[in-house]
Design a protein around this motif. Structure first.
Motif, PDB file in Angstrom:
ATOM      1  N   MET A 109       0.840  -1.197   0.000  1.00 55.01           N
ATOM      2  CA  MET A 109       0.000   0.000   0.000  1.00 55.01           C
ATOM      3  C   MET A 109       0.875   1.247   0.000  1.00 55.01           C
ATOM      4  SD  MET A 109      -2.602  -1.360   2.949  1.00 55.01           S
ATOM      5  CE  MET A 109      -1.218  -1.513   4.063  1.00 55.01           C
ATOM      6  N   PHE A 110       0.660   2.091  -0.990  1.00 59.46           N
ATOM      7  CA  PHE A 110       1.398   3.348  -1.087  1.00 59.46           C
ATOM      8  C   PHE A 110       0.521   4.481  -0.578  1.00 59.46           C
ATOM      9  CE2 PHE A 110       3.224   0.657  -4.378  1.00 59.46           C
ATOM     10  CZ  PHE A 110       4.574   0.858  -4.193  1.00 59.46           C
ATOM     11  N   ARG A 111       1.132   5.396   0.188  1.00 62.46           N
ATOM     12  CA  ARG A 111       0.401   6.563   0.677  1.00 62.46           C
ATOM     13  C   ARG A 111       1.201   7.814   0.362  1.00 62.46           C
ATOM     14  NH1 ARG A 111      -0.770   4.377   6.501  1.00 62.46           N
ATOM     15  NH2 ARG A 111      -0.583   6.536   7.113  1.00 62.46           N
ATOM     16  N   GLY A 112       0.492   8.860  -0.034  1.00 52.38           N
ATOM     17  CA  GLY A 112       1.125  10.161  -0.249  1.00 52.38           C
ATOM     18  C   GLY A 112       2.255  10.122  -1.255  1.00 52.38           C
ATOM     19  N   ARG A 113       3.397  10.614  -0.853  1.00 50.72           N
ATOM     20  CA  ARG A 113       4.545  10.712  -1.753  1.00 50.72           C
ATOM     21  C   ARG A 113       5.156   9.369  -2.119  1.00 50.72           C
ATOM     22  NH1 ARG A 113       7.928  15.850   0.631  1.00 50.72           N
ATOM     23  NH2 ARG A 113       6.332  17.414   0.220  1.00 50.72           N
ATOM     24  N   GLU A 114       4.829   8.335  -1.360  1.00 52.20           N
ATOM     25  CA  GLU A 114       5.365   7.003  -1.683  1.00 52.20           C
ATOM     26  C   GLU A 114       4.940   6.562  -3.084  1.00 52.20           C
ATOM     27  OE1 GLU A 114       5.265   5.192   2.865  1.00 52.20           O
ATOM     28  OE2 GLU A 114       3.707   4.643   1.434  1.00 52.20           O
ATOM     29  N   GLN A 115       3.828   7.100  -3.578  1.00 50.48           N
ATOM     30  CA  GLN A 115       3.331   6.710  -4.894  1.00 50.48           C
ATOM     31  C   GLN A 115       4.275   7.110  -6.012  1.00 50.48           C
ATOM     32  OE1 GLN A 115      -0.926   7.407  -5.620  1.00 50.48           O
ATOM     33  NE2 GLN A 115      -1.054   7.898  -3.447  1.00 50.48           N
ATOM     34  N   SER A 116       5.130   8.084  -5.757  1.00 49.89           N
ATOM     35  CA  SER A 116       6.074   8.517  -6.789  1.00 49.89           C
ATOM     36  C   SER A 116       7.305   7.612  -6.841  1.00 49.89           C
ATOM     37  CB  SER A 116       6.510   9.961  -6.541  1.00 49.89           C
ATOM     38  OG  SER A 116       7.237  10.045  -5.335  1.00 49.89           O
ATOM     39  N   ARG A 117       7.393   6.608  -5.966  1.00 51.69           N
ATOM     40  CA  ARG A 117       8.548   5.686  -5.925  1.00 51.69           C
ATOM     41  C   ARG A 117       8.094   4.233  -6.026  1.00 51.69           C
ATOM     42  NH1 ARG A 117      12.897   7.420  -2.946  1.00 51.69           N
ATOM     43  NH2 ARG A 117      13.971   5.718  -3.999  1.00 51.69           N
ATOM     44  N   PRO A 118       7.453   3.854  -7.150  1.00 57.53           N
ATOM     45  CA  PRO A 118       6.974   2.463  -7.249  1.00 57.53           C
ATOM     46  C   PRO A 118       8.103   1.436  -7.254  1.00 57.53           C
ATOM     47  CG  PRO A 118       6.759   3.577  -9.354  1.00 57.53           C
ATOM     48  CD  PRO A 118       7.147   4.622  -8.344  1.00 57.53           C
ATOM     49  N   ARG A 139      -3.248   2.920  -6.006  1.00 57.22           N
ATOM     50  CA  ARG A 139      -2.373   3.147  -4.849  1.00 57.22           C
ATOM     51  C   ARG A 139      -1.716   1.875  -4.350  1.00 57.22           C
ATOM     52  NH1 ARG A 139      -3.736   7.403  -0.775  1.00 57.22           N
ATOM     53  NH2 ARG A 139      -4.321   9.183  -2.040  1.00 57.22           N
ATOM     54  N   ASN A 140      -2.108   0.738  -4.905  1.00 62.27           N
ATOM     55  CA  ASN A 140      -1.580  -0.543  -4.437  1.00 62.27           C
ATOM     56  C   ASN A 140      -0.776  -1.242  -5.523  1.00 62.27           C
ATOM     57  OD1 ASN A 140      -2.957  -0.202  -2.014  1.00 62.27           O
ATOM     58  ND2 ASN A 140      -4.764  -1.252  -2.763  1.00 62.27           N
ATOM     59  N   MET A 141       0.132  -2.106  -5.079  1.00 65.54           N
ATOM     60  CA  MET A 141       0.869  -2.974  -5.982  1.00 65.54           C
ATOM     61  C   MET A 141       0.644  -4.387  -5.470  1.00 65.54           C
ATOM     62  SD  MET A 141       4.908  -2.832  -6.864  1.00 65.54           S
ATOM     63  CE  MET A 141       4.772  -1.222  -7.583  1.00 65.54           C
ATOM     64  N   THR A 142       0.283  -5.297  -6.373  1.00 58.49           N
ATOM     65  CA  THR A 142      -0.041  -6.650  -5.933  1.00 58.49           C
ATOM     66  C   THR A 142       0.780  -7.695  -6.674  1.00 58.49           C
ATOM     67  OG1 THR A 142      -1.832  -6.808  -7.531  1.00 58.49           O
ATOM     68  CG2 THR A 142      -2.429  -6.065  -5.328  1.00 58.49           C
ATOM     69  N   MET A 143       0.943  -8.824  -6.013  1.00 59.04           N
ATOM     70  CA  MET A 143       1.620  -9.984  -6.573  1.00 59.04           C
ATOM     71  C   MET A 143       0.964 -11.212  -5.935  1.00 59.04           C
ATOM     72  SD  MET A 143       5.673 -11.020  -6.321  1.00 59.04           S
ATOM     73  CE  MET A 143       5.707 -11.291  -4.559  1.00 59.04           C
ATOM     74  N   VAL A 144       0.811 -12.287  -6.704  1.00 52.24           N
ATOM     75  CA  VAL A 144       0.212 -13.508  -6.162  1.00 52.24           C
ATOM     76  C   VAL A 144       1.262 -14.613  -6.142  1.00 52.24           C
ATOM     77  CG1 VAL A 144      -1.582 -15.263  -6.459  1.00 52.24           C
ATOM     78  CG2 VAL A 144      -2.081 -12.875  -6.988  1.00 52.24           C
TER      79      VAL A 144
END
Length: 90
Positions: A38-47, A76-81
């Motif tokens: 889960m990315f919040r705020g500025r973290e979204q600019s650093r995937p 806002r999320n990145m997922t992997m299974v």
């Protein structure tokens, strides 16, 4: 059954180990695991932080499970299974 484990990009080492152990436990019981960062705020600019964390987790649990769905950004999320490795196919 699909279990989910949530991470944040800036996770402490001890917290990472605890969550990694949860993932290993789920895989050993035969469940698939959906790992969400889960990315919040500025973290979204650093995937790339999320990609690195998911790659590290995949390497750490490779003896228990393999990646079924590669890491992908979804808002806002990145997922992997991760799926469990079936015993006895060797």
């Amino acid at each position: 059954m699909v279990k989910e484990q949530k991470f944040r990009p800036k996770i402490d080492d001890h917290d990472y180990e605890t969550k990694k152990n949860n993932v290993v436990r789920f895989l050993e019981k035969g469940s698939k695991v959906k790992v969400t960062i889960m990315f919040r705020g500025r973290e979204q600019s650093r995937p790339e932080l999320g990609f690195r964390l998911l790659e590290r987790l995949a390497q750490d649990v490779e003896e228990y499970g393999q990646v079924e769905t590669r890491a992908k950004q979804d808002g806002r999320n990145m997922t992997m299974v991760l799926g469990p490795i079936r015993k006895g196919k060797k």
